[in-house]
Design a protein around this motif. Sequence first.
Motif, PDB file in Angstrom:
ATOM      1  N   HIS A 105    -111.790 -50.399   6.385  1.00 49.08           N
ATOM      2  CA  HIS A 105    -113.142 -50.524   7.013  1.00 49.08           C
ATOM      3  C   HIS A 105    -113.065 -51.905   8.073  1.00 49.08           C
ATOM      4  O   HIS A 105    -113.440 -51.903   9.296  1.00 49.08           O
TER       5      HIS A 105
ATOM      6  N   GLN B  12    -116.010 -44.130  13.188  1.00 51.01           N
ATOM      7  CA  GLN B  12    -115.833 -45.369  14.308  1.00 51.01           C
ATOM      8  C   GLN B  12    -116.236 -44.837  15.698  1.00 51.01           C
ATOM      9  O   GLN B  12    -117.038 -45.184  16.609  1.00 51.01           O
TER      10      GLN B  12
ATOM     11  N   GLU C 138    -123.404 -50.260  10.889  1.00 52.60           N
ATOM     12  CA  GLU C 138    -122.416 -49.845   9.721  1.00 52.60           C
ATOM     13  C   GLU C 138    -123.508 -49.147   8.740  1.00 52.60           C
ATOM     14  O   GLU C 138    -123.039 -48.656   7.630  1.00 52.60           O
TER      15      GLU C 138
ATOM     16  N   LEU D 228    -124.148 -47.389   3.311  1.00 53.88           N
ATOM     17  CA  LEU D 228    -123.156 -47.871   4.139  1.00 53.88           C
ATOM     18  C   LEU D 228    -122.225 -47.029   4.441  1.00 53.88           C
ATOM     19  O   LEU D 228    -121.679 -46.281   3.963  1.00 53.88           O
TER      20      LEU D 228
ATOM     21  N   TYR E  77    -113.899 -51.979  11.819  1.00 54.82           N
ATOM     22  CA  TYR E  77    -114.864 -52.917  12.278  1.00 54.82           C
ATOM     23  C   TYR E  77    -114.300 -53.381  13.742  1.00 54.82           C
ATOM     24  O   TYR E  77    -114.902 -53.589  14.703  1.00 54.82           O
TER      25      TYR E  77
ATOM     26  N   VAL F  36    -119.786 -44.672  16.074  1.00 59.11           N
ATOM     27  CA  VAL F  36    -120.569 -45.907  16.337  1.00 59.11           C
ATOM     28  C   VAL F  36    -120.182 -46.228  17.843  1.00 59.11           C
ATOM     29  O   VAL F  36    -121.066 -46.824  18.637  1.00 59.11           O
TER      30      VAL F  36
ATOM     31  N   ASP G 245    -119.011 -45.420   6.095  1.00 59.88           N
ATOM     32  CA  ASP G 245    -117.406 -45.756   5.864  1.00 59.88           C
ATOM     33  C   ASP G 245    -116.799 -45.834   7.031  1.00 59.88           C
ATOM     34  O   ASP G 245    -116.158 -45.013   7.728  1.00 59.88           O
ATOM     35  N   LEU G 246    -116.632 -47.105   7.541  1.00 56.10           N
ATOM     36  CA  LEU G 246    -116.171 -47.322   8.785  1.00 56.10           C
ATOM     37  C   LEU G 246    -114.613 -47.404   8.876  1.00 56.10           C
ATOM     38  O   LEU G 246    -114.137 -47.251   9.996  1.00 56.10           O
TER      39      LEU G 246
ATOM     40  N   MET H 214    -125.342 -56.908   9.560  1.00 54.36           N
ATOM     41  CA  MET H 214    -124.934 -55.839   8.423  1.00 54.36           C
ATOM     42  C   MET H 214    -125.724 -56.524   6.868  1.00 54.36           C
ATOM     43  O   MET H 214    -125.628 -57.509   6.780  1.00 54.36           O
TER      44      MET H 214
END
Length: 684
Positions: A458, A414, A373, A405, A462, A417, A407-408, A437
Motif C-alpha cells: 500500500h 493504482q 484511497e 478502503l 501511495y 487512481v 487496496d492501493l 484519507m
Amino acid sequence: MTHKRWTLRTENTSYAVRLSPAGPWAELDAWGPLGVEHGPSALDRSRRTHFITPADAAPAEYLPYGLRPFTGSELVASRPGEDRGVWWEFVGAEEQQGALRLTFTDEVLGLRTVLHYETVPGTDVILRRAEFTATGQLRLERLDSAAVNIPVTGTARLTYLSGQWSQEFQRTQLDLPRGTFAIGSLQGAPGHAYAPWLAVQDGEATYGIALEWPGNWHITAEAEPGGSLRVRAGRVPHEEAVLLAPGETLVTPSLACAFSPDGLDGLSRVWHRYERRLAGERLHRPRKVLYNSWEATGFDVDAAGQLELAKAAADIGAELFVIDDGWFTGRGDDTGGLGDWYPDPVSFPDGLGQFIDETRTLGLGFGLWVEPEAVSPGSRPYAEHPEWVYRIEGRPSRLVRNQLLLDLGRTDVQDFVIGTLDRLLGEYDITYLKWDMNRPPTERGRPGAGSVDLDAEHVAGYLRVLDHLRTAHPHVTVEGCAGGGGRVDHATLARTDVVWPSDNTAPLDRLSVQFGFLHAHAPHVMSSWVTDAPGVFDPRPRSLAFRFVNAMCGVLGIGADLRAWTAEQRAEAARWIARYKEVRDVIHHGEARLLGTPEDPTCGVQYDLGERTVVAALSTGRLDGAPLLPGRPDRLRLRGLDPAVRCRDDATGTSYSGAHLLHYGLPFSWSADHDADLVVLIRE
C-alpha cells in the motif's frame, strides 16, 4: 588487531562507527559536534558481562537475533519452519564521500545484509537503512531500519509527539532511567496517536530520529544496563512477517538521524532545514493564501453559494479557492459518492469548468479535495470491482465513516487512481489538490494472494501515485491530509507541498498542535486556517487577530464562513493577509525559534532571514489587571541574535539592541482586546 573506524561528517556534526573488538558487528564510537571523535570513545565500557552476551551489552549499530539474544535486536530471520537466528560475519566496507556501506553475511542461513549510511548535504542529518538479499527462502519477522545509540551521561529525557484525532502533535516528555519505551502505529499510516519521531536529551545535547515511512511503524527506546540508551526503529510488516524468495532484495525505509547541541529548539531547526531540502525547487514556489469552503458549507455545495464565498475570499486578499468534500456526484452526505469522481451536475449546472473560469476572473487559483484511497459501498467502482477493497473472505467488511478502503497495493487500483487524477487535472484548470484519507484498514486482506506484505505494498502504491502527480502535474500544489495529521512523515513530505496537522482549528487548541508540530516539521509545510471554530479542549475565547497570527506561523489559509463576518472583520482580515504576504518568505525560508510554550502567559515563534526578524507573539494566560492595577508589559525574550546588532520595529519605529532583545525581550501590553501581535524587526 586494529579495528577499522569510519567517520561521517555533516556541516556541524561527526558520526563515527567502528568494528567491535568483541564480535562481528559495528558499534557507535562517537556522535556529536564536529571533532567529537577525537579522543577515547564515551561509549567504551568494561567488556565483562554476566548472564548476557557481549553483543547484548554493545552499543551496536545493528544486530540480529541470534548474535544478540536478550536485549533487543533489529532483525529476526529464519528459514520457513526452522529456528530463528542470524550469526553473520563481517565481509567488508565501501566508503565514499558522505556515504558508507558495511556488509555482513550468514552463509548458513543464506542472507546478505548491508548497512547504509548517507549524509544529507547542507544539513546535519544522516540517513540510515538496511538492505537484505536472500540466497534461499527466508522469513523476516523483524526488519528495523537501524539502531541508534545515544551517548547519554545521565538519565535520558525523551520527547515525543502524542495525541488523538483533533489533538495531534502534543509535545510529551518523560525521563527513562531504566526500562523500555515504545510508540508506533498499526493503522496503515503514522496515525494520530504518535508521530514517527523521537528526541533524546542529555542536557542540552539533543539527538533525534524520524522514520520515513507512511505505514505501520514502531520506535522502541531501551535504557540498558551500564547507563546506555539504545533506540530501534522500523516498519512493522503486515501479518508480522515478510517472505524473501531466493535472489530477492528488500530495503528498509530510511531512518533520519540528527544532532544539535542547542536543545529541542536547535534540533527543530535541523529538521526544518532537512525538510526545506526535501522540497527541492518546490520550496521556492510561494505558498498561496487559500480559502477552503468546508467549514462554511459542508456537503451543501452549489455553484452560487461557492461563488459568493469566492468573491468574499478574493476581496480580503485570498489567492486560491478550494472546494472540499461534497463537490462530486452522490455526495450529499458522507454515505455515498466516494470513487465516483465526477462533478455533480446539480451543484454545477453550468459545469465545473465554468465555475473555475469564474473564480479565475476573480484572480483566484482553484483547488479540489479528493480521497483517492476510499470508495463508498454504493459507488460504481465498488460495484464493478469489489475485489479492489481490502477484505477477508467470509468475513463482513466494516465501514468506517461509511466507506471502504481501496487496496492501493494492487497495480490496477493504482492505475485507476492515477487515471482519475489525470482526468480531473487534465480536464479542469486545477492548481491545488488536497489528498485526504479518513479511515484506516480493518479487514486487511487480499483473498487468493497468498503471503503478501499488504502494508508495504500500500505504501509503495501511495508513493507511486504521488510520484506520478509530481512528474505529470508539476504545477499542482499537493496537500497531504489523513483525517487531520494522521499521515505526516518524511516520505509524504518529500512528495507534497503542505500537510494538514489537525482538523481542530480552534485558536488555543491549534496553538498546542502547532507548538508540537514545529518541533519536528518546518513552517513551510504547516497548513493552518483561520476559522470561527470554538475550542474543544481549551474553550477560552480569542480574538480574530490571535487566530490570524497563530495561522500565520505556517501556511495561512481561511476556513470561516465569510458571509457571516462583519465588514469590520473582513477589513481586519484583509490587513492581516496583506501583512502576511509581506513576511511569508521569512516564515517559510527563515530559521525558526520556538519562544516559550503554550503553558506560558506569552509564547511565540521567531523567524530570522537576512535583515529581517519576524516574531509572532500570542497571549495565552491571565492578564495583570492593568490599567486598574499597577502592571507592566509582558516580555518575550528572543534568541540567536547578535548582541551588537541594532533592530528597528517597522511598525512603531522603536529601536532595540540585540542584547536588549536577548536579555529583556520584546514588550507586549496584553488586554482583552489585544491578545496577539506580529512584530517585524529590521536590521539597522
